[in-house]
Design a protein around this motif. Structure first.
Motif, PDB file in Angstrom:
ATOM      1  N   TYR A  41       0.850  -1.201   0.000  1.00  0.00           N
ATOM      2  CA  TYR A  41       0.000   0.000   0.000  1.00  0.00           C
ATOM      3  C   TYR A  41       0.881   1.246   0.000  1.00  0.00           C
ATOM      4  N   ASP A  42       0.631   2.122  -0.979  1.00  0.00           N
ATOM      5  CA  ASP A  42       1.333   3.405  -1.081  1.00  0.00           C
ATOM      6  C   ASP A  42       0.421   4.460  -0.478  1.00  0.00           C
ATOM      7  N   ALA A  43       0.736   4.881   0.746  1.00  0.00           N
ATOM      8  CA  ALA A  43      -0.126   5.822   1.457  1.00  0.00           C
ATOM      9  C   ALA A  43      -0.153   7.198   0.778  1.00  0.00           C
ATOM     10  N   THR A  44       0.942   7.569   0.115  1.00  0.00           N
ATOM     11  CA  THR A  44       1.008   8.896  -0.514  1.00  0.00           C
ATOM     12  C   THR A  44       0.020   9.010  -1.663  1.00  0.00           C
ATOM     13  N   ARG A  45      -0.040   7.960  -2.493  1.00  0.00           N
ATOM     14  CA  ARG A  45      -0.926   7.981  -3.662  1.00  0.00           C
ATOM     15  C   ARG A  45      -2.191   7.161  -3.453  1.00  0.00           C
ATOM     16  N   ALA A  46      -2.322   6.542  -2.260  1.00  0.00           N
ATOM     17  CA  ALA A  46      -3.497   5.708  -1.954  1.00  0.00           C
ATOM     18  C   ALA A  46      -3.668   4.622  -3.014  1.00  0.00           C
ATOM     19  N   VAL A  47      -2.562   3.943  -3.312  1.00  0.00           N
ATOM     20  CA  VAL A  47      -2.554   2.912  -4.359  1.00  0.00           C
ATOM     21  C   VAL A  47      -2.188   1.563  -3.726  1.00  0.00           C
ATOM     22  N   TYR A  48      -2.920   0.526  -4.137  1.00  0.00           N
ATOM     23  CA  TYR A  48      -2.616  -0.841  -3.702  1.00  0.00           C
ATOM     24  C   TYR A  48      -2.019  -1.618  -4.880  1.00  0.00           C
ATOM     25  N   ARG A  49      -0.963  -2.395  -4.585  1.00  0.00           N
ATOM     26  CA  ARG A  49      -0.321  -3.177  -5.641  1.00  0.00           C
ATOM     27  C   ARG A  49      -0.025  -4.591  -5.148  1.00  0.00           C
ATOM     28  N   ARG A 114     -11.530   1.007  -4.078  1.00  0.00           N
ATOM     29  CA  ARG A 114     -12.747   1.690  -4.497  1.00  0.00           C
ATOM     30  C   ARG A 114     -13.042   2.895  -3.595  1.00  0.00           C
ATOM     31  N   LEU A 115     -12.900   2.696  -2.278  1.00  0.00           N
ATOM     32  CA  LEU A 115     -13.129   3.801  -1.345  1.00  0.00           C
ATOM     33  C   LEU A 115     -12.114   4.924  -1.559  1.00  0.00           C
ATOM     34  N   ALA A 116     -10.860   4.529  -1.818  1.00  0.00           N
ATOM     35  CA  ALA A 116      -9.821   5.539  -2.053  1.00  0.00           C
ATOM     36  C   ALA A 116     -10.112   6.342  -3.311  1.00  0.00           C
ATOM     37  N   ARG A 117     -10.638   5.651  -4.352  1.00  0.00           N
ATOM     38  CA  ARG A 117     -10.964   6.355  -5.596  1.00  0.00           C
ATOM     39  C   ARG A 117     -12.121   7.337  -5.377  1.00  0.00           C
ATOM     40  N   GLU A 118     -13.159   6.889  -4.664  1.00  0.00           N
ATOM     41  CA  GLU A 118     -14.291   7.777  -4.410  1.00  0.00           C
ATOM     42  C   GLU A 118     -13.869   8.987  -3.589  1.00  0.00           C
ATOM     43  N   ILE A 143     -18.278   8.905 -14.737  1.00  0.00           N
ATOM     44  CA  ILE A 143     -16.883   9.348 -14.782  1.00  0.00           C
ATOM     45  C   ILE A 143     -16.005   8.176 -14.370  1.00  0.00           C
ATOM     46  N   ILE A 144     -15.048   7.871 -15.196  1.00  0.00           N
ATOM     47  CA  ILE A 144     -14.103   6.783 -14.896  1.00  0.00           C
ATOM     48  C   ILE A 144     -12.708   7.367 -14.923  1.00  0.00           C
ATOM     49  N   SER A 145     -11.956   7.176 -13.873  1.00  0.00           N
ATOM     50  CA  SER A 145     -10.610   7.746 -13.798  1.00  0.00           C
ATOM     51  C   SER A 145      -9.585   6.638 -13.808  1.00  0.00           C
ATOM     52  N   SER A 146      -8.458   6.903 -14.417  1.00  0.00           N
ATOM     53  CA  SER A 146      -7.335   5.948 -14.359  1.00  0.00           C
ATOM     54  C   SER A 146      -6.522   6.256 -13.121  1.00  0.00           C
ATOM     55  N   ASN A 147      -6.018   5.194 -12.474  1.00  0.00           N
ATOM     56  CA  ASN A 147      -5.296   5.408 -11.217  1.00  0.00           C
ATOM     57  C   ASN A 147      -3.831   5.016 -11.341  1.00  0.00           C
ATOM     58  N   GLY A 148      -3.272   5.254 -12.509  1.00  0.00           N
ATOM     59  CA  GLY A 148      -1.855   4.949 -12.685  1.00  0.00           C
ATOM     60  C   GLY A 148      -1.004   5.927 -11.919  1.00  0.00           C
ATOM     61  N   PRO A 149       0.183   5.504 -11.453  1.00  0.00           N
ATOM     62  CA  PRO A 149       1.058   6.383 -10.667  1.00  0.00           C
ATOM     63  C   PRO A 149       1.591   7.527 -11.509  1.00  0.00           C
ATOM     64  N   GLY A 150       1.530   8.729 -10.936  1.00  0.00           N
ATOM     65  CA  GLY A 150       2.118   9.889 -11.597  1.00  0.00           C
ATOM     66  C   GLY A 150       1.263  10.471 -12.696  1.00  0.00           C
ATOM     67  N   GLU A 151       0.002   9.975 -12.924  1.00  0.00           N
ATOM     68  CA  GLU A 151      -0.838  10.479 -13.996  1.00  0.00           C
ATOM     69  C   GLU A 151      -1.927  11.359 -13.409  1.00  0.00           C
ATOM     70  N   ASP A 152      -2.295  12.433 -14.159  1.00  0.00           N
ATOM     71  CA  ASP A 152      -3.429  13.259 -13.762  1.00  0.00           C
ATOM     72  C   ASP A 152      -4.713  12.545 -14.108  1.00  0.00           C
ATOM     73  N   LYS A 153      -5.837  12.949 -13.460  1.00  0.00           N
ATOM     74  CA  LYS A 153      -7.107  12.307 -13.734  1.00  0.00           C
ATOM     75  C   LYS A 153      -7.587  12.718 -15.118  1.00  0.00           C
TER      76      LYS A 153
END
Length: 355
Positions: A41-49, A114-118, A143-153
């Motif tokens: 879990y990346d707490a800075t970007r709220a990303v799970y891998r 999902r919660l992090a995205r919302e 609205i569908i957003s991509s959650n790739g690292p370093g990318e804007d919505k």
């Protein structure tokens, strides 16, 4: 590479596979042995891998999104599709329990993503209300957003939604075309390889002890042969002892005869003593009778001495015979023990040969 801000939240071990990009049907093993597979879990970007590293190479680097689904295709195998990596990952576990734990954690992480995205979307709408209003006015579709690292919505149009749906269908078809039986066979193959390596190591260890067992068996055989020779000698002595037994019977018979003779002589002496006063009147006859009586007493003493010697000889013979019998019994017991140990060694060798 893993960032320092990423923390592992769950780890397990599994055989890692990837779908063959050429056929989209067969699985390609990522390594010969089971690897550590972890959730980060990346707490800075709220990303799970999901990440798995083999040597210096990242075998799995899959960012979990709410659209992903982990599917159990057998009791010990599961898979999920990653559209960003354009592949399907498969994991073969050692037990059904490990698979269930991984699947439960996947569902938990998916819900957290999902919660992090919302939360991220709500934050974006609050910080940029003009953009939010424009987006709702121009795009009636979700609205569908991509959650790739370093990318804007990025806000996708309806055509982009259609494209995503098509991609989903393609991935589902690719999953359905994957051969479950081949996955199971490959997972079982690697499991059997591990077992085979263990068996080979055990066989080498057993072979290292074969020479020692053979030496021990030879020593037991030599000792057994020595004991057999000893038993043969004791049996020959037992045969000789049978002749001694015959001599003992002869001595016993002679002893009985001497006892009867002594008894007869005693009776004769008593008879002579009772008759000497009334019948012997002449001095010469009296002296002769006394002399005869003395001779009889001397003879009686000699016979008693012979009887004592015969009894002593008989007792010595019985003691010697008992000693020989005890020695034969002891040697026989030792032989039984050695024969039992020899049979145990032979059974051990037989089992080793069979394995």
């Amino acid at each position: 590479a893993l960032s320092r801000r990423e923390q592992p939240i769950f780890s397990t071990r599994a055989h890692v596979f990837q779908i063959d990009p050429a056929t989209k049907r067969n699985w390609i093993p990522a390594s010969k042995h089971a690897l550590t597979v972890s959730y980060f879990y990346d707490a800075t970007r709220a990303v799970y891998r999901i990440i798995s590293v083999g040597g210096t190479k990242a075998i799995i680097n899959s960012t979990i999104t709410p659209n992903m689904t982990f599917t159990k295709t057998s009791q010990k195998f599961g898979q999920w599709a990653d559209s960003r990596a354009n592949t399907v990952y498969g994991l073969g576990f050692a037990s059904e329990q490990h698979l269930s734990q991984f699947a439960e954690k996947f569902q938990e992480v998916k819900e957290a993503a999902r919660l992090a995205r919302e939360k991220s979307q709500d934050k974006t709408e609050l910080t940029n209300p003009a953009l939010s209003i424009t987006a709702h006015q121009v795009l009636p579709s979700p609205i569908i957003s991509s959650n790739g690292p370093g990318e804007d919505k990025l806000f996708r149009s309806q055509s982009a939604d259609v494209e995503i749906t098509t991609e989903k269908e393609r991935l589902k078809k690719m999953l359905s075309e994957g051969s479950v039986s081949e996955v199971q066979w490959e997972a079982e193959f690697f499991s059997l390889q591990d077992n085979n390596n263990k068996l080979v190591a055990a066989l080498h260890e057993a072979n290292a002890n074969v020479d020692q067992w053979k030496k021990q068996l030879t020593a037991y055989q030599e000792e057994t042969e020595t004991l057999r020779q000893r038993v043969a000698e004791l049996e020959s002595q037992g045969t000789h002892d049978s002749s001694s037994e015959n001599n003992k019977e002869e001595l016993s018979q002679t002893l009985e005869e001497l006892e009867l003779l002594i008894k007869a002589k005693d009776e004769e002496i008593q008879m002579l003593k009772s008759q000497k006063c009334g019948r012997w009147e002449a001095e010469g006859e009296r002296e002769e009778t006394l002399q005869k009586l003395q001779e009889l007493e001397a003879r009686n003493a000699e016979l008693e001495q012979r009887l004592h010697l015969a009894e002593q000889t008989l007792a010595d013979t019985l003691a010697e015979r008992e000693k020989l019998q005890n020695e034969v019994t002891k040697v026989a017991e030792i032989m039984d023990v050695k024969i039992f140990e020899l049979s145990e060694v032979r059974q051990g060798l037989a089992k080793l040969v069979e394995s």
